[in-house]
Design a protein around this motif. Sequence first.
Motif, mmCIF file in Angstrom:
data_model
loop_
_atom_site.group_PDB
_atom_site.id
_atom_site.type_symbol
_atom_site.label_atom_id
_atom_site.label_comp_id
_atom_site.label_asym_id
_atom_site.label_seq_id
_atom_site.Cartn_x
_atom_site.Cartn_y
_atom_site.Cartn_z
ATOM 1 N N ALA A 351 0.773 -1.045 0.031
ATOM 2 C CA ALA A 351 0.134 0.008 -0.040
ATOM 3 C C ALA A 351 0.976 1.185 0.010
ATOM 4 O O ALA A 351 0.362 2.436 -0.629
ATOM 5 C CB ALA A 351 -1.016 0.090 1.069
ATOM 6 N N GLY A 352 2.130 1.371 0.511
ATOM 7 C CA GLY A 352 2.794 2.566 0.665
ATOM 8 C C GLY A 352 2.513 3.117 1.886
ATOM 9 O O GLY A 352 1.978 2.658 2.734
ATOM 10 N N ASN A 436 -5.415 1.001 -6.696
ATOM 11 C CA ASN A 436 -5.758 0.026 -7.667
ATOM 12 C C ASN A 436 -4.487 -0.656 -8.547
ATOM 13 O O ASN A 436 -4.349 -0.597 -9.899
ATOM 14 C CB ASN A 436 -6.575 0.759 -8.751
ATOM 15 C CG ASN A 436 -8.020 1.312 -8.101
ATOM 16 O OD1 ASN A 436 -8.407 0.701 -7.345
ATOM 17 N ND2 ASN A 436 -8.240 2.457 -8.617
ATOM 18 N N GLY A 437 -3.514 -0.964 -7.679
ATOM 19 C CA GLY A 437 -2.573 -1.573 -8.507
ATOM 20 C C GLY A 437 -1.216 -0.792 -9.191
ATOM 21 O O GLY A 437 -0.322 -1.370 -9.541
ATOM 22 N N ARG A 438 -1.382 0.450 -9.031
ATOM 23 C CA ARG A 438 -0.443 1.524 -9.583
ATOM 24 C C ARG A 438 0.169 2.260 -8.585
ATOM 25 O O ARG A 438 -0.726 2.998 -7.699
ATOM 26 C CB ARG A 438 -1.013 2.025 -10.934
ATOM 27 C CG ARG A 438 -1.689 1.169 -11.981
ATOM 28 C CD ARG A 438 -0.388 0.818 -12.775
ATOM 29 N NE ARG A 438 -0.864 -0.201 -13.677
ATOM 30 C CZ ARG A 438 0.218 -0.586 -14.659
ATOM 31 N NH1 ARG A 438 1.366 -0.373 -14.457
ATOM 32 N NH2 ARG A 438 -0.232 -1.793 -15.507
ATOM 33 N N TRP A 439 1.467 2.892 -8.767
ATOM 34 C CA TRP A 439 1.860 4.003 -7.919
ATOM 35 C C TRP A 439 1.152 5.287 -8.497
ATOM 36 O O TRP A 439 1.136 5.662 -9.550
ATOM 37 C CB TRP A 439 3.369 4.041 -7.761
ATOM 38 C CG TRP A 439 4.054 2.807 -7.323
ATOM 39 C CD1 TRP A 439 4.944 2.005 -7.838
ATOM 40 C CD2 TRP A 439 3.900 2.600 -5.768
ATOM 41 N NE1 TRP A 439 5.180 1.137 -6.672
ATOM 42 C CE2 TRP A 439 4.680 1.371 -5.453
ATOM 43 C CE3 TRP A 439 3.280 3.237 -4.804
ATOM 44 C CZ2 TRP A 439 4.837 1.021 -4.445
ATOM 45 C CZ3 TRP A 439 3.511 2.509 -3.516
ATOM 46 C CH2 TRP A 439 4.186 1.494 -3.229
#
Length: 490
Positions: A351-352, A436-439
């Motif tokens: 998740a970061g 959604n799966g992207r940074w």
Amino acid sequence: MRKIHLLPVLSLFLLVPASITRAQTITQQKGLTTVQFNFPQGTIKVYLPQDIRPGDMISGSFKVEPVSGTAKQQQKAIGQLLKNKLKIGDPNDPAQVALSLLDRYQAGQSGGMLQREKASLPFVVSVIDESNHIISAPVRVRQLYEDDLVSAAGCSMPTHVLTASPLPIKGSFDGDASNTKCSANGQSLSAIAESPRSAVFLLPASAKGEQNISLQEQGKETCTKKISGVDLAVSTGKMNLLKGEKTYLDVTVTGLQRLNDTATLTVTNLSRSIVLLMPANDISIRLLPDSFKTGTFNRRFDIQSVKTGNFSVNVNLDLPGIYYDLKDIKFTMEQHPGSYGWREDDPCENAGPITWRWHRTLPCAIELKVTPYGTTPAEEEVIDFIIEKFKELSKKGGDLGSKMAKCLSFKDKAFSMFARCYRDWDDWDVTYVCVNGRWVQRSMVHVGSGRDNLSGWIPLRNAGGNNEWLKSDSFDWVTEAIAKAVSCCD
């Protein structure tokens, strides 16, 4: 910065580090260019914007600081200092009039404002005394980078600012500080300097903790931001030490909540023959983001006397600079050759958030330099005035040799003109979160910038004496050829 002198009475000072050159000192930090003139009665400090460009309309201020003494002695010293006059700009320009410090002095502020001065070349700050003696300090005026950041939200400023120190604000201004108003939690702030790209105000010592900054230009609200007023408090135990005695130094920093980047606290012993600072005479402590739940840092340092005498210690807190939020900036994500580290839209799993260093290069450009004949470019400062005149006359065409000789009085004097291809670069720390799966980028902090010399200095033509200036119709061709000759230029 806080400097303490451990004498019979403890004193606390704000300092601007500098190296003294004869009778004047020039320093640049926190958005300000500070010119200090030293006199037996005290000092005159002139504050100007750090980002002055040729032709800018700017505002500044000055402050007189008397030498120590009784109140009566200090008042007399101030009176002597105010008898001086100040001149800003080209000292040979008859349009530049010497300003009376006494007429602009505001007793409550220990100084006064210098409003709406035009930045001409050369740009010199001069003090003229009663005997008409002149002390001059040349200030370097740099050219504007083509893609300086401009905030669409009205302004950008640091998230954390040391109390009783300058608050620099980036934005769009007219250079006239008299119509720019700034407040912190409703308290009006004193203007220090202004250029078309920035304004600097004094954050008072009382502005501790969260502050709502409101900025107005010409009566219209430009922006509002929240910052944290960081307080640096320094105290000590026993101040009069004999040989072998010990004392301590307490340093407390408050207001560090939500620190967005690393701050650095340094403690330096300036009297190493008198005392030892424990655990070292030079101490540097990194204050990391999100390390202070209460926003407070406290540390005690032991001091050991090696012989009787007075001693001094410097305590300095270096906070992160202006914070740029990508959402607030008209910014293009151009990936010129040499750029790397941009992660947005890359696949992610955790998740970061994560922070990634982005090295961004800018388009190649041409820089010109004119030097006295027989020297190398590295041995001489850039003569900006000559370059600007050359560019101006090149656009008009004609015999540049006679025009340059006429307007600059360089007839029978020899000069050499050089050009080089260079490329500027920036480093940013960019924070991403996984969506959604992207940074996805959330914020960015400017780390530093620099300039790469891609071609070295290439001589264009000697001029003056029996030589002729390069004709205007060939000038553009030569500079473009230099840029095209460098393969990495885009």
